[in-house]
Structure formats: structure tokens, C-alpha cells
Design a protein around this motif. Structure first.
Motif, PDB file in Angstrom:
ATOM      1  N   LEU A  71      77.329  81.599   1.108  1.00 39.24           N
ATOM      2  CA  LEU A  71      78.190  82.482   1.579  1.00 39.24           C
ATOM      3  C   LEU A  71      77.747  83.864   1.049  1.00 39.24           C
ATOM      4  O   LEU A  71      77.790  84.753   1.962  1.00 39.24           O
ATOM      5  N   ILE A  72      77.035  84.074   0.216  1.00 39.04           N
ATOM      6  CA  ILE A  72      76.230  85.293   0.090  1.00 39.04           C
ATOM      7  C   ILE A  72      75.266  85.587   0.948  1.00 39.04           C
ATOM      8  O   ILE A  72      75.298  86.803   1.543  1.00 39.04           O
ATOM      9  N   ALA A  73      74.459  84.619   1.303  1.00 37.94           N
ATOM     10  CA  ALA A  73      73.541  84.837   2.370  1.00 37.94           C
ATOM     11  C   ALA A  73      73.897  85.134   3.800  1.00 37.94           C
ATOM     12  O   ALA A  73      73.410  85.933   4.846  1.00 37.94           O
ATOM     13  N   LYS A  74      75.208  84.501   4.014  1.00 37.87           N
ATOM     14  CA  LYS A  74      75.788  84.498   5.266  1.00 37.87           C
ATOM     15  C   LYS A  74      76.465  85.860   5.447  1.00 37.87           C
ATOM     16  O   LYS A  74      76.094  86.856   6.476  1.00 37.87           O
ATOM     17  N   TYR A  75      76.856  86.420   4.390  1.00 41.37           N
ATOM     18  CA  TYR A  75      77.441  87.841   4.376  1.00 41.37           C
ATOM     19  C   TYR A  75      76.650  88.966   3.820  1.00 41.37           C
ATOM     20  O   TYR A  75      77.163  90.129   3.942  1.00 41.37           O
ATOM     21  N   ASN A  76      75.532  88.635   3.483  1.00 46.03           N
ATOM     22  CA  ASN A  76      74.499  89.759   2.990  1.00 46.03           C
ATOM     23  C   ASN A  76      73.870  90.722   4.206  1.00 46.03           C
ATOM     24  O   ASN A  76      72.659  90.606   4.189  1.00 46.03           O
ATOM     25  N   LEU A  77      74.892  90.978   5.054  1.00 41.38           N
ATOM     26  CA  LEU A  77      74.185  91.839   6.248  1.00 41.38           C
ATOM     27  C   LEU A  77      74.764  93.289   6.181  1.00 41.38           C
ATOM     28  O   LEU A  77      76.096  93.502   6.107  1.00 41.38           O
ATOM     29  N   ILE A  78      73.981  94.107   6.233  1.00 42.25           N
ATOM     30  CA  ILE A  78      74.221  95.563   6.077  1.00 42.25           C
ATOM     31  C   ILE A  78      74.875  96.250   7.371  1.00 42.25           C
ATOM     32  O   ILE A  78      74.229  95.894   8.347  1.00 42.25           O
ATOM     33  N   PRO A  79      76.018  96.840   7.474  1.00 42.14           N
ATOM     34  CA  PRO A  79      76.533  97.311   8.724  1.00 42.14           C
ATOM     35  C   PRO A  79      75.461  98.297   9.474  1.00 42.14           C
ATOM     36  O   PRO A  79      75.029  99.114   8.613  1.00 42.14           O
ATOM     37  N   GLY A  80      75.464  97.971  10.730  1.00 44.00           N
ATOM     38  CA  GLY A  80      74.468  99.045  11.422  1.00 44.00           C
ATOM     39  C   GLY A  80      75.473 100.089  11.876  1.00 44.00           C
ATOM     40  O   GLY A  80      76.713 100.288  11.506  1.00 44.00           O
ATOM     41  N   PRO A  81      74.577 101.297  12.435  1.00 47.72           N
ATOM     42  CA  PRO A  81      75.222 102.315  12.868  1.00 47.72           C
ATOM     43  C   PRO A  81      76.199 101.980  14.099  1.00 47.72           C
ATOM     44  O   PRO A  81      75.842 101.369  15.062  1.00 47.72           O
ATOM     45  N   ASN A  82      77.132 102.827  14.168  1.00 43.96           N
ATOM     46  CA  ASN A  82      77.797 102.927  15.588  1.00 43.96           C
ATOM     47  C   ASN A  82      77.186 103.803  16.603  1.00 43.96           C
ATOM     48  O   ASN A  82      76.203 104.370  16.106  1.00 43.96           O
ATOM     49  N   PRO A  83      77.775 103.644  17.774  1.00 43.96           N
ATOM     50  CA  PRO A  83      76.899 104.133  18.885  1.00 43.96           C
ATOM     51  C   PRO A  83      76.764 105.733  18.688  1.00 43.96           C
ATOM     52  O   PRO A  83      75.950 106.531  18.938  1.00 43.96           O
ATOM     53  N   ASP A  84      77.826 106.201  17.925  1.00 44.27           N
ATOM     54  CA  ASP A  84      78.013 107.720  17.938  1.00 44.27           C
ATOM     55  C   ASP A  84      77.211 108.162  16.411  1.00 44.27           C
ATOM     56  O   ASP A  84      77.135 109.441  15.990  1.00 44.27           O
ATOM     57  N   GLY A  85      76.553 107.273  15.788  1.00 42.28           N
ATOM     58  CA  GLY A  85      75.797 107.602  14.596  1.00 42.28           C
ATOM     59  C   GLY A  85      76.381 107.467  13.284  1.00 42.28           C
ATOM     60  O   GLY A  85      75.941 107.710  12.081  1.00 42.28           O
ATOM     61  N   THR A  86      77.618 106.988  13.584  1.00 41.83           N
ATOM     62  CA  THR A  86      78.415 106.988  12.145  1.00 41.83           C
ATOM     63  C   THR A  86      78.254 105.524  11.736  1.00 41.83           C
ATOM     64  O   THR A  86      77.797 104.637  12.416  1.00 41.83           O
ATOM     65  N   TYR A  87      78.690 105.335  10.748  1.00 39.93           N
ATOM     66  CA  TYR A  87      78.773 103.982   9.954  1.00 39.93           C
ATOM     67  C   TYR A  87      80.072 103.440   9.508  1.00 39.93           C
ATOM     68  O   TYR A  87      80.918 104.286   9.153  1.00 39.93           O
ATOM     69  N   THR A  88      80.524 102.342  10.077  1.00 35.22           N
ATOM     70  CA  THR A  88      81.794 101.776   9.452  1.00 35.22           C
ATOM     71  C   THR A  88      81.582 100.903   8.166  1.00 35.22           C
ATOM     72  O   THR A  88      80.827 100.080   8.234  1.00 35.22           O
ATOM     73  N   LEU A  89      82.595 101.047   7.113  1.00 31.18           N
ATOM     74  CA  LEU A  89      82.408 100.143   6.123  1.00 31.18           C
ATOM     75  C   LEU A  89      83.241  99.062   6.125  1.00 31.18           C
ATOM     76  O   LEU A  89      84.285  98.915   6.708  1.00 31.18           O
ATOM     77  N   PRO A  90      82.876  97.773   5.661  1.00 31.04           N
ATOM     78  CA  PRO A  90      83.405  96.814   5.239  1.00 31.04           C
ATOM     79  C   PRO A  90      84.790  97.193   4.694  1.00 31.04           C
ATOM     80  O   PRO A  90      84.943  97.681   3.758  1.00 31.04           O
ATOM     81  N   ASN A  91      85.948  96.462   5.390  1.00 32.40           N
ATOM     82  CA  ASN A  91      87.383  96.713   4.632  1.00 32.40           C
ATOM     83  C   ASN A  91      88.027  95.580   4.301  1.00 32.40           C
ATOM     84  O   ASN A  91      88.370  94.804   5.355  1.00 32.40           O
ATOM     85  N   PRO A  92      88.263  95.270   3.194  1.00 34.71           N
ATOM     86  CA  PRO A  92      88.887  94.196   2.669  1.00 34.71           C
ATOM     87  C   PRO A  92      90.398  94.132   3.239  1.00 34.71           C
ATOM     88  O   PRO A  92      90.685  92.926   3.557  1.00 34.71           O
ATOM     89  N   ALA A  93      91.132  95.318   3.636  1.00 31.89           N
ATOM     90  CA  ALA A  93      92.409  95.159   4.169  1.00 31.89           C
ATOM     91  C   ALA A  93      92.258  94.620   5.780  1.00 31.89           C
ATOM     92  O   ALA A  93      92.942  94.155   6.526  1.00 31.89           O
ATOM     93  N   ASN A  94      90.847  94.922   6.450  1.00 35.78           N
ATOM     94  CA  ASN A  94      90.952  94.239   7.601  1.00 35.78           C
ATOM     95  C   ASN A  94      89.364  93.474   7.595  1.00 35.78           C
ATOM     96  O   ASN A  94      88.557  93.653   8.157  1.00 35.78           O
ATOM     97  N   PRO A  95      89.349  92.542   7.062  1.00 35.70           N
ATOM     98  CA  PRO A  95      88.260  91.588   6.938  1.00 35.70           C
ATOM     99  C   PRO A  95      87.374  90.878   8.059  1.00 35.70           C
ATOM    100  O   PRO A  95      86.055  91.008   8.022  1.00 35.70           O
ATOM    101  N   GLU A  96      88.147  90.883   9.383  1.00 36.32           N
ATOM    102  CA  GLU A  96      87.493  90.498  10.463  1.00 36.32           C
ATOM    103  C   GLU A  96      86.461  91.720  10.900  1.00 36.32           C
ATOM    104  O   GLU A  96      85.315  91.325  11.521  1.00 36.32           O
ATOM    105  N   GLY A  97      86.774  92.842  10.609  1.00 38.38           N
ATOM    106  CA  GLY A  97      85.849  93.884  10.823  1.00 38.38           C
ATOM    107  C   GLY A  97      85.994  94.181  12.643  1.00 38.38           C
ATOM    108  O   GLY A  97      87.047  93.806  13.238  1.00 38.38           O
ATOM    109  N   PRO A  98      84.858  94.612  13.223  1.00 35.66           N
ATOM    110  CA  PRO A  98      83.767  94.815  12.526  1.00 35.66           C
ATOM    111  C   PRO A  98      83.681  96.052  11.818  1.00 35.66           C
ATOM    112  O   PRO A  98      84.209  96.810  12.102  1.00 35.66           O
ATOM    113  N   PRO A  99      82.489  95.998  10.732  1.00 26.95           N
ATOM    114  CA  PRO A  99      82.003  94.876  10.288  1.00 26.95           C
ATOM    115  C   PRO A  99      82.746  94.051   9.524  1.00 26.95           C
ATOM    116  O   PRO A  99      83.676  94.284   8.866  1.00 26.95           O
TER     117      PRO A  99
END
Lengths: 513, 318
Positions: free
Chosen positions: A110-138
Motif C-alpha cells: 500500500l505504501i508503494a501504491k500511494y507513494n506518488l507525489i501530486p503533480g501540478p495542476n494546469p495553472d501551475g498550482t499544486y493540490t495537496l491530498p486531503n484526508p477529508a476527501n481521500p478520493e482526490g484528486p490527488p
């Protein structure tokens, strides 16, 4: 001539087809049930990490084996265990009589499956993973090394405390194994006879399931299915009746709740701080030391990875400042310049061996991380030395507490000193490993690895040289990779040893030695 | 799997040392391990050497089936220097040997600061046989088959994508080629091949491929490869021009995960259009030039590559 040609071609094709059957590639550690090197009958008296004593969780006194209720359970077990289909037999063979290893492998996957760093959005911002909305993205979580170290520590501690309680009741009630009550029942596993109430397998399954479900909320269903399969396998294997399993599961659930109470309040939820906090940490370092690390990704990540992981509650170190390493060499100093030269030398003269070491220990994005790598190593030695589940859980509990404490101490140093990476300070520098999104000093690999190796050397002293050399190789791998200065690695190794000693001192007095 | 060829190919190939000339024109997308796929056979007592330079570049790639850019890589560039010799063993049997040297890198600036890679890639040996040559009125129908084998020439690291210079695996290719040549110079050609690939060795002994793998051995997916071309021969066969479609379909493999690096286990597919031309000088005996253009327009786990290549060929009698 022509017919000859086709004869050769035909020969090649036939030859190829004959030899092309490949062995299956291994997806797990290959072992089957074994006789435990020791039963640890007194394991129920060992000190626990979170529980004040084994009877903090209480279970019912089991029905006597002569009772009607037990005999009915036994009859049910007999009809199940004696009529297994092929897939049930495979499940029994998979879980073995040391399922601590299997649950560790599930965690690593599971660690290997979820060890993916979120990539940038098209506008150059980054979205952080959110435990309140685990599906994301990311998706939540991003299982980076600090996250992985924490998930493994909580799972291992819950397993360990749960198994101490289980062991306590096993040897208090001494309910014999089904095969010892009725000799027409055969345990599927070779090895020791162990009191069957409560089922240690069920404690492991329930504790692991509940901790991992909290750490990987999107995997709740998968984990429930795994735990159910595991608990069913205890009956299929003929080693536990239903009441054994229910009692074991209850202990696992209760101990997981206690562990998760700690987890909720350990400070991890605040570790990924907002940009103003991150900026003030950076500026404080700059004012104090005159340097600051910058993220050089495109687009720039506004905040490094978990700047406040260094504030997370430690397991065995009284406070993080007591293990904080000294100030690193200032850019421009003689030692710093030597480090620069060494990095450039490695880059320009890269050998096969340096490259191999850099890659072998890289454990980067998409893998089980350095903490996971050391858990994999521990798994192998647990099987090599044929430890029972309780002893195995002890290895993981102390090792993973030390790894997490090491990570906390390392992150404290990283954001306290905020030291730049080689690509930031050496113009035009390129690397064969990916430069991570956090400051350089000290090296996470070095601290995680030294902490793990130190605990493993305490547990398997005859293998100590091996573990410590691996830890040093893991530390140096980051220099070959071009992403760390030598002082990051050397000081990090010392730091990891220092941190681990706090855990080892606790282990030495827990009653197990 | 890695050992089986040694007994057969090298020694048995050498038995056919009758020299015929053969020229190969191919799309040099060697990272996908193309082997001779055209429909040209040379006559006995001739040989040919060629040096081809190929430049491939992309600034977008398919992550799974999702086309994206990635500033960590910025624009990717690949340079291939391909020495090649084609030896006619017989009028109807040619041997082709290729030894590509590949160099990869990212443009500056990029967010990854990764070192590129370079080195000799795979030694490739192919035997091409013509087994049918039939007049259809004034036209000509020809059928060929190629069996090829390639194997890494150096210890380059295949598990360093996108910069790795090759797949690091042994590959057998089994190819059928059909060509219909019209008297007016037009021709139509199609090939179908199966690329049977083995495994490659990473330098880590754990990786994720829709689950944990506790080994450094990675399975490189086998693939089907298709070509369809229409061409014309002009000026007494001294100029040949062709437009070409090429497709690749892996038979297994995983997708690149979100914002993650590719790996050798990935399922790589692509569709590419291209054009190429070959010219033989009439006044300089044996000398030829070739140029090629290719554009991948659809893909999976591969860069949206534009490639250009050019080369010199020299035919000589033995």
C-alpha cells in the motif's frame, strides 16, 4: 540451400518456444509454516508500548473443551477443515503460521501504491491530498517516507501490544489446539503447539486491518477482505475454533483503537503546514545561518514536504532537541568545498558500482520507501531465524518506532537548518537520482537506515555487521545519486544511531531478553 | 531464456557466407527495437554499409492514455548513431547487423535536473529470406520473412526512463512482409511482426507493477508491430519515396502512474505516420542517401515523438 534456411529458422522458433517459459516473478517472501525457534511462553508479561498491562483489554473465560459449546465448534471446524477446495488450501499456505510477515507485506504494497507525489495542476498550482476527501484528486495519502514510517510504526506497535495481551491469555487459559483435543483434526501448519484461545492470527488481522484502514482510507474494503480471508484461514488450517478467533479479533480491534487515539493527536495532521508557516521557518533559518533551501521544481512547490514532521510526538526520545545534530559546514568552508568536489567527481566518473548502489537504495517515488526497505529486510531475517509472531511483532515494533523517531529527528534537522541541496548550490549540476522536495541536511535515508540497522543489530547481534554496513551503503548511495552532501550522510548515520539507542534501551528492559 | 540463442545463431549464420548486397531502409525508432521491415533484397556478390543518424524529440507523453507535458523533463531529446551492415548470404537470404549508439537528455531549463544517458544500445542481427516472387501479369508479388534477434551490447540501465537508452532485454522478432510492385513504379507493402521480449534487470530489487515485485527482474512486454506503406520508384529506380504507417501494440504491461516515472514493464503502444526517401547516385557508383521522417500521433506510455533521420549508404561488390 533454401530448405536449409527454413530448417534453421524452424529450429530457432522451436528452440525459443521450448525455453521461453519463465518462472513466475516473486510477489512476496517465499516461506511456509515452520517450527518457532522459541515459544516465549512468558511473552504475556512483557512491557507493552501503549497498554498499561495485558489485562487492560479483557476477554471472556473460554468454554472448557469438554463443554457442549466447544464440541459444537469443534465439529464445525472439522467439517470445514477436512473439506477444503484448492483455493482455500492456497489461502492457508499463503498466510502461514507467521502472518505478521504477510501483513507487513500488505502495508509495504500500500505504501508503494500511494507513494506518488501530486503533480501540478494546469495553472501551475499544486493540490495537496486531503484526508477529508481521500478520493482526490490527488488521492489520500501521499505515502512519502515520513508517512510510511508512521503507518508502519502504528501497525507494528498495535500488533505487538495486541499479541502480548493475546499471549497473556493464551497461557492463562491454556486452551489446547483443536488438533490436541481431537486427533482426527490436523493443523495445516508444521510446528509448535500453542494454546489456541485467543487466536493470535485474528489479533494480528484485526489490528493490522484497522490501523491500515485509518492510514489508507481508500483501501478499507480491500483490507477488510484480506482480514476476513486471513481469519477464515485460521479455521481452514484447523488451528482455531470460532470462539478463539472472535476473542483474538476483539483484542486486535481494541488495541487498534488505543493506537489510533495516539495517532490522532501525535501532530502529524499539522505536519504539512501552510505556506506562511513554511516561509517563516525558512526565513528563521536564513537569519540564523545565512542559507536556505529552495525547491527547484517547475512549477515551484510552495511548501516542502511536511515541514512540521519534526514536531510529531516521538516514541522513545524525550524531546527532539536532544538528538539534533550540530550545525553543518557553511557554504564556502573547506569541508563544504571538499564535498562539492566529491560530488562533481562522482558525477563525472560514475562507475557501475556507484550507480548500482545509488539505485539499489534509492527507494524513491512509487516504491515502499527506505522505511519499507528495512521492513522487507526485517521480514527476511524473521523467517531466517524462525521467530514466532510475538517475537516478530517485537522486532517490527521497536524497529519501526526507532525509524519513525529517526524520521522525526531528521525532519527537525532538515527544517531547522534548511540546508540547500547540491543542485541548488552547484551550477549546472545534474543527478541520477531524483532530488526530493525537502532540505538536504541530514539525509533521511541515512537516519532511517541507521536507526533500523541499529535495532536489528540489537535483535540479531550475529548479523550486526551486515546491517550496519548496509546502513552505511544506503547513506552513501545518496551521495552517488548526487542529491546529498557527504556530511548529510555521515552526520545522518550518527543521528540515526543516537535516536535508535533510546528505543533499544526501552527494548532491553521490556522483559523479553 | 537468455542463453538459448548462443548455440544456434552466430555459428549457423556464418555458414552462409556468400556475399550479396542488401540495403535496408527503415524508420530508426530503435528504442522500440525495429528490425528490417522493408521488402528489398539484394543480389549475390554485393554488400552494403550504412551510417544513419536519427534525432527524436518530444515534449508531451502519454501517461497511460492521457497525453500530458511534464516540466520535470521539459523537452526530451534522443540522438541515435546507427552503423549497419547488410550482407547478402544468398540472392534470397540477407543478414543485417546493427549496432546503435544512443544518447538522451532533457532541454534546459527543466525541473528534474536529471543526468541523461548514453552508450551502445542493442546488437541486432536479422536474417531476411524471400520465399515468394511471383509475376502477376506485368506486376510482381513478393513475400518475405525476417527473423531477428537483439541483445544489449553494454550494461546500460533500462530502469531509468525516460532517459534509458533501451529496454535492456533480448528480443526475438518474427516478421512477415508482403509487397506488391506495379510496373509503373508504385508499390504497396505491409508487414506484421511479433516481438518476443524477455526480461530486463533493474538495479533495485523491489518495484510496483500493479502489486509488489520482490526481484530485480522486470518483464518487458512482448508486442505486435505493423507497417503499411505506399511508395514509388522513379528515375530508373534511383529514387524511391514512401509514406508509411507503423503501429505497435504491447500484449501486456502496466501504465505509468500519475506524475511518476515510466518503467520497463509499461505497456507501450503507438501509431506513427512517416515518410522516407532513398536516392542512389548514378555517377558515384554504390553511394546512396536516405532520409526519414516520423511522427507518433497516438500512443500509450510513450512520448509523442517526432523523429528525423538521414544516412549514407554504400554498396560494394565482393
Amino acid at each position: 540451400m533454401k530448405s536449409n534456411v527454413y530448417k534453421y529458422i524452424l529450429l530457432l522458433v522451436v528452440g525459443f518456444i521450448t525455453f521461453s517459459c519463465e518462472d513466475e516473478l516473486p510477489t512476496k517472501l517465499d516461506y511456509s509454516s515452520y517450527t518457532y525457534s522459541d515459544m516465549d511462553e512468558n511473552g504475556g508479561n512483557w512491557n507493552q508500548v501503549l497498554l498499561s498491562g495485558p489485562e487492560q483489554i479483557t476477554i471472556d473465560v473460554p468454554e472448557d473443551v469438554s463443554s457442549q459449546a466447544y464440541q459444537a465448534e469443534l465439529a464445525e471446524l472439522k467439517s470445514i477443515a477436512n473439506n477444503l477446495d484448492q483455493s482455500q488450501q492456497e489461502v492457508v499456505a499463503y498466510w502461514t503460521n507467521n502472518p505478521v510477515v504477510r501483513w507487513n507485506e500488505i502495508a509495504l504494497e500500500l505504501i508503494a501504491k500511494y507513494n506518488l507525489i501530486p503533480g501540478p495542476n494546469p495553472d501551475g498550482t499544486y493540490t495537496l491530498p486531503n484526508p477529508a476527501n481521500p478520493e482526490g484528486p490527488p488521492p489520500f495519502p501521499f505515502a512519502h517516507p515520513p508517512y510510511a514510517s508512521r503507518a508502519l510504526a502504528y501497525m507494528s506497535v498495535a500488533q505487538f501490544d495486541g499479541l502480548i495481551t493475546t499471549w497473556h491469555y493464551k497461557f492463562t487459559f491454556n486452551r489446547p489446539m483443536p488438533s490436541d483435543v481431537d486427533n482426527s483434526i490436523q493443523s495445516a501448519y508444521t510446528g509448535n503447539s500453542i494454546p489456541s484461545y485467543p487466536a493470535d492470527g485474528a489479533t494480528i488481522a484485526a489490528a493490522s486491518r484497522d490501523i491500515l484502514s485509518a492510514m489508507f482510507p481508500l483501501e478499507k474494503e480491500y483490507l477488510a477482505q484480506k482480514a476476513e480471508e486471513h481469519m477464515s484461514s485460521l479455521m481452514w488450517a484447523g488451528i482455531n475454533v470460532e470462539s478463539d478467533i472472535l476473542a483474538g479479533e476483539y483484542i486486535g480491534e481494541e488495541v487498534a483503537k488505543i493506537a489510533l487515539d495516539r495517532a490522532r493527536n501525535d501532530g502529524m495532521s499539522k505536519a504539512q503546514c501552510p505556506k506562511p508557516v513554511s516561509d517563516s521557518i525558512k526565513n528563521a533559518a536564513f537569519e540564523r545561518y545565512g542559507w536556505k533551501w529552495e525547491n527547484l521544481e517547475i512549477p515551484t512547490r510552495p511548501v516542502g514536504l511536511t515541514p512540521l514532521f519534526g514536531k510529531v510526538q516521538m516514541w522513545n526520545v524525550p524531546n527532539v532537541e536532544v538528538v539534533r545534530p550540530p550545525v553543518p559546514p557553511a557554504p564556502g568552508s573547506a569541508e563544504y568545498n571538499e564535498n562539492v568536489d566529491e560530488l562533481i567527481h562522482f558525477k563525472n566518473n560514475m562507475t557501475n558500482e556507484w550507480r548500482r548502489i545509488a539505485n539499489f537504495w534509492q527507494d524513491g517515488l512509487g516504491t515502499y520507501t527506505p522505511p519499507g526497505h528495512w521492513n522487507r529486510i526485517a521480514n527476511e531475517f524473521i523467517i531466517k531465524y524462525q521467530l514466532n509472531p510475538l517475537r516478530s511483532a517485537r522486532v517490527f515494533a521497536y524497529m519501526n518506532m526507532a525509524i519513525m523517531d529517526g524520521g522525526i529527528s531528521c525532519w527537525d534537522a532538515k527544517y531547522h537548518y534548511h540546508y540547500p541541496r547540491p543542485i541548488q548550490n552547484i551550477k549546472g549540476f545534474t543527478t541520477i537520482a531524483g532530488t526530493p522536495n525537502f532540505p538536504s541536511y541530514t539525509s533521511g535515508h541515512s537516519v532511517f537506515s541507521a536507526s533500523a540497522a541499529e535495532v536489528l543489530s540489537y535483535i540479531f547481534p550475529q548479523e550486526g555487521n551486515l546491517f550496519r554496513n548496509w546502513a552505511i551503503e544506503a547513506a552513501e548511495s545518496r551521495i552517488y545519486g548526487g542529491i546529498h552532501w557527504r556530511f548529510d550522510a555521515d552526520v545522518g548515520t550518527e543521528q540515526g544511531i543516537n535516536v535508535a539507542n533510546y528505543t533499544i534501551n526501552v527494548a532491553k528492559t521490556d522483559g523479553a531478553d | 531464456m537468455k542463453k538459448i540463442y548462443t548455440g544456434y545463431t552466430y555459428s549457423s549464420l556464418l555458414k552462409f557466407a556468400g556475399w550479396v548486397l542488401f540495403i535496408l531502409l527503415l524508420n530508426l525508432n530503435k528504442a522500440n527495437a525495429q528490425t528490417p521491415s522493408d521488402a528489398i533484397m539484394m543480389k549475390q556478390k554485393q554488400s552494403c554499409v550504412a551510417l544513419i543518424f536519427d534525432y527524436g524529440t518530444w515534449d508531451q507523453y502519454w501517461e497511460g492514455t492521457e497525453l500530458r507535458s511534464n516540466a520535470t523533463i521539459a523537452t526530451f531529446k534522443r540522438y541515435t548513431y546507427m552503423p549497419m551492415i547488410a550482407i547478402g548470404l544468398h540472392d534470397r537470404l540477407n543478414l543485417i547487423v546493427m549496432t546503435p549508439y544512443v544518447e538522451t537528455k532533457s532541454t534546459q531549463p527543466n525541473g528534474g535536473k536529471f543526468e541523461g544517458a548514453k552508450g551502445f544500445q542493442d546488437l541486432s542481427l536479422s536474417l531476411k529470406g524471400e520465399f515468394l516472387k511471383k509475376k502477376v501479369g506485368e506486376d510482381l508479388l513478393e513475400l518475405f520473412t525476417t527473423i531477428g534477434f537483439s541483445t544489449p551490447m553494454s550494461n546500460y540501465l533500462s530502469d531509468y526512463r525516460p532517459y534509458s537508452i533501451g529496454s535492456g532485454t533480448n528480443e526475438w522478432s518474427f516478421r512477415g512482409i508482403g509487397q506488391y510492385k506495379m510496373q509503373n513504379g508504385l508499390y504497396f507493402r505491409g508487414t506484421v511482426s511479433y516481438l518476443l521480449r524477455g526480461t530486463t534487470e533493474a538495479e533495485r530489487d523491489y518495484y510496483y507493477n500493479n502489486g509488489s515485485y520482490y526481484t530485480s527482474t522486470m518483464d518487458v512486454p512482448s508486442a505486435w508491430n505493423y507497417h503499411a506503406g505506399i511508395g514509388i520508384r522513379l528515375f530508373d529506380n534511383s529514387l524511391r519515396m514512401e509514406v508509411l504507417y507503423e503501429g505497435l501494440r504491447s500484449t501486456s504491461g502496466d501504465d505509468i502512474r500519475a506524475y511518476n516515472a515510466p518503467q520497463p514493464t509499461n505497456k507501450v503502444n503507438f501509431d506513427q505516420i512517416g515518410a522516407n526517401a532513398q536516392y542512389y547516385f548514378k555517377n558515384i557508383k554504390g553511394l546512396g542517401l536516405l532520409v526519414n521522417y516520423g511522427q507518433i500521433f497516438n500512443g500509450r506510455n510513450i512520448g509523442k515523438t517526432t523523429s528525423f533521420s538521414g544516412g549514407v549508404t554504400y554498396i560494394f561488390s565482393i
